[in-house]
Design a protein around this motif. Sequence first.
Motif, PDB file in Angstrom:
ATOM      1  N   ILE B 137      -3.602   3.746   3.401  1.00 13.89           N
ATOM      2  CA  ILE B 137      -3.611   2.280   3.429  1.00 13.89           C
ATOM      3  C   ILE B 137      -4.721   1.728   2.533  1.00 13.89           C
ATOM      4  CG2 ILE B 137      -4.041   0.297   4.949  1.00 13.89           C
ATOM      5  CD1 ILE B 137      -2.939   2.196   7.225  1.00 13.89           C
ATOM      6  N   ARG B 138      -4.354   0.871   1.598  1.00  6.59           N
ATOM      7  CA  ARG B 138      -5.356   0.204   0.743  1.00  6.59           C
ATOM      8  C   ARG B 138      -5.325  -1.283   1.062  1.00  6.59           C
ATOM      9  NH1 ARG B 138      -5.811   4.588   0.035  1.00  6.59           N
ATOM     10  NH2 ARG B 138      -6.110   5.936  -1.757  1.00  6.59           N
ATOM     11  N   LEU B 139      -6.473  -1.870   1.297  1.00 10.50           N
ATOM     12  CA  LEU B 139      -6.521  -3.287   1.638  1.00 10.50           C
ATOM     13  C   LEU B 139      -7.132  -4.088   0.503  1.00 10.50           C
ATOM     14  CD1 LEU B 139      -7.898  -2.973   5.297  1.00 10.50           C
ATOM     15  CD2 LEU B 139      -5.528  -2.963   4.528  1.00 10.50           C
ATOM     16  N   ASP B 140      -6.526  -5.219   0.181  1.00  9.85           N
ATOM     17  CA  ASP B 140      -7.174  -6.092  -0.798  1.00  9.85           C
ATOM     18  C   ASP B 140      -8.268  -6.891  -0.073  1.00  9.85           C
ATOM     19  OD1 ASP B 140      -5.936  -8.140   0.589  1.00  9.85           O
ATOM     20  OD2 ASP B 140      -4.330  -8.424  -0.872  1.00  9.85           O
ATOM     21  N   GLU B 143      -7.097  -8.955   3.010  1.00  5.79           N
ATOM     22  CA  GLU B 143      -6.709  -8.127   4.152  1.00  5.79           C
ATOM     23  C   GLU B 143      -7.928  -7.433   4.771  1.00  5.79           C
ATOM     24  OE1 GLU B 143      -3.487  -7.128   5.886  1.00  5.79           O
ATOM     25  OE2 GLU B 143      -3.635  -9.218   5.291  1.00  5.79           O
ATOM     26  N   THR B 144      -8.884  -7.046   3.935  1.00  7.23           N
ATOM     27  CA  THR B 144     -10.105  -6.428   4.463  1.00  7.23           C
ATOM     28  C   THR B 144     -10.804  -7.401   5.398  1.00  7.23           C
ATOM     29  OG1 THR B 144     -10.367  -5.105   2.476  1.00  7.23           O
ATOM     30  CG2 THR B 144     -12.339  -5.385   3.829  1.00  7.23           C
ATOM     31  N   MET B 147      -8.919  -7.729   8.609  1.00  6.08           N
ATOM     32  CA  MET B 147      -9.151  -6.554   9.447  1.00  6.08           C
ATOM     33  C   MET B 147     -10.527  -6.649  10.121  1.00  6.08           C
ATOM     34  SD  MET B 147     -11.079  -3.514   9.247  1.00  6.08           S
ATOM     35  CE  MET B 147     -11.357  -3.081   7.537  1.00  6.08           C
ATOM     36  N   TRP B 154      -5.446  -6.989  14.482  1.00  3.11           N
ATOM     37  CA  TRP B 154      -4.939  -7.053  13.103  1.00  3.11           C
ATOM     38  C   TRP B 154      -3.989  -5.876  12.842  1.00  3.11           C
ATOM     39  CZ3 TRP B 154      -5.899  -3.072   9.645  1.00  3.11           C
ATOM     40  CH2 TRP B 154      -5.450  -3.277   8.324  1.00  3.11           C
ATOM     41  N   ARG B 158       0.099  -5.785  11.973  1.00  4.62           N
ATOM     42  CA  ARG B 158       0.656  -5.189  10.746  1.00  4.62           C
ATOM     43  C   ARG B 158       1.646  -4.060  11.059  1.00  4.62           C
ATOM     44  NH1 ARG B 158      -1.283  -9.052   9.632  1.00  4.62           N
ATOM     45  NH2 ARG B 158      -2.758  -9.660   8.007  1.00  4.62           N
TER      46      ARG B 158
END
Lengths: 138, 476
Positions: B137-140, B143-144, B147, B154, B158
């Motif tokens: 999972i990569r968060l921009d 989204e970070t 979270m 959160w 998702r």
Amino acid sequence: MTPYWEHFAHGADIGVRGFGSTKAQAFEQAALALTAVIVDPAAVAPREAVAVECEAPDDELLLADWLNRLIYEMAIRDMLFSRFAVELYEHRLAAQVWGEGTDLQRHHPAVEIKGATYTALAVKPVAGGWVVQTVVDV
Amino acid sequence: MDLQRLNCRSEYEWEIPARGAMRVPVVIFGSEALLRDMDDKVYEQAANVAALPGIVGASYAMPDAHWGYGFPIGGVAAFDADEGGVVSAGGVGFDISCGVRCLRTGLTRADILPVQRRLAEALYAHIPAGVGSHGAIRLDARETDAMLARGARWAVDRGWGWEADLERVEEGGAMAGAEPRQVSPEAKKRQRDEMGTLGSGNHYLEVQEVTAVYDTAIAAAYGLIPGDVVVMIHCGSRGLGHQIGTEFLKRMAIAASQEGIALPDRELACAPLNSEVGQEYLGAMRAAINCALANRQILTHLVRQVFSDVVPAARLALLYDVSHNTCKVEEHRVDGRKRRLYVHRKGATRAFGPGHPELPKSLQATGQPVLIGGSMGTGSYVLAGTRESEERAFSSACHGAGRAMSRHQASKIWHGRQVIDELASRGILIRSPSWRGVAEEAPGAYKDVAAVVDSADAAGLARKVARLEPLVCVKG
């Protein structure tokens, strides 16, 4: 003094200690001791250089900052380091460090280091040079 | 530890009276045998904590206490902001909100044994563990921040978990008061590849069997019957929490000297709760708590995927999720008066008793599950919070076995392969990317978890409910 490093025991974790004829050399050796918590430094090829700088109000906090900076660089670059060239100025450190990308098959890294603590933190002169040390949380 | 230096309050409670710079006494919980073996550093560190400004009641050490950083690991201390109280980055530690989560599976040992090896391989393949492992999972940036603000809530939004999970996570899955903007870009960057990863060191994921029940009523309410299989996950806030701890430790060490707070140990670095640094730390630390809760929630999702593939009959319901490295605002009665306190638990578990308003309805009658992780070869335990725990140590209990020796010593005594083979011969399958990591975590390097838990039970910190023994362990 011939520069060298060693580990020392801490109840839950591990201490890193560097010796050198100069303070900068002792800082370099402490960095090698840090790498050795994860992997045998001899197994890490010094292929790629990274510049590291940090600042702190005294030598002890500067040592912790230096090690924490390396922990950060290892984490975000996914690298291990095996060669260090440190220059110390008043309250400031500038270094070139060399290493390579972590290769799980070849390096078998034992553990990830969370941070360098201020426990047993010391930067002090000894006969023929300097010793620097702290405990790292793994 | 030399018992001559302590006053024995009762069989399981020992006191160091306040003297010198100490503002309150130290209280250490544990049997005489555990205290004799306890490191003298616990005495020194707990006494140092007792000297911090605004500390209330006592500086406590749990039965598994050992030499830590500033605070002993197994240390509990509460501070009052209105009396100059402090928050300590060292007192929370680098692995903010490191904790344990326990999932019931609806399966028994008999269901697992035929697929034990396949399950071990599948968990090891699917759960990123160890140094340099990355999550999928990569968060921009947006989204970070989402979270960090909303934690496990959160993650469930998702699709990584069930709505029903949330009431079984402390704080309902989302720590209030988190301020993502107080988390540095470096800390966020360090987390970039680490969502849904287990980490290394003493972190693990285990499939365990309930092998003993001590309180049948509470065990039944928790859904634990001998022979049942559960999954235990131990990990924390990963690189993000470590970086926040690192940065604020330095800021607080500098701030403390500017505030004129004399620190007997720099690791005790702290800042007044009513200060800019103190407030910024609380905002960042709570964001890290959410990161840990989100991380354990994502790992839960990955474990469910593996089980649904290997044992489709499994239904993994969350028993509870506890964090054992935190500072939380709680109301406690002290000398007959309700006070709002900032309770630091460094290697200690919150243990709210029956009827506590912060527990969900489903746990009101029993009290909170207190999850105690053991070492690979030994057992883990489920305990329950008690009503009397509040007056003992602000509703706190132990968190694990506690190390009996350093990693350094352990890796000299054992070899990882030998530990793995020995455990395999006892039916426990270990999967780990690092043999040295396994050697450093060898069961013999830990104290007897049973003795720690018995002491916590006898001291009234928490009530013993069930013992769990490992069948599979994925070690980071």
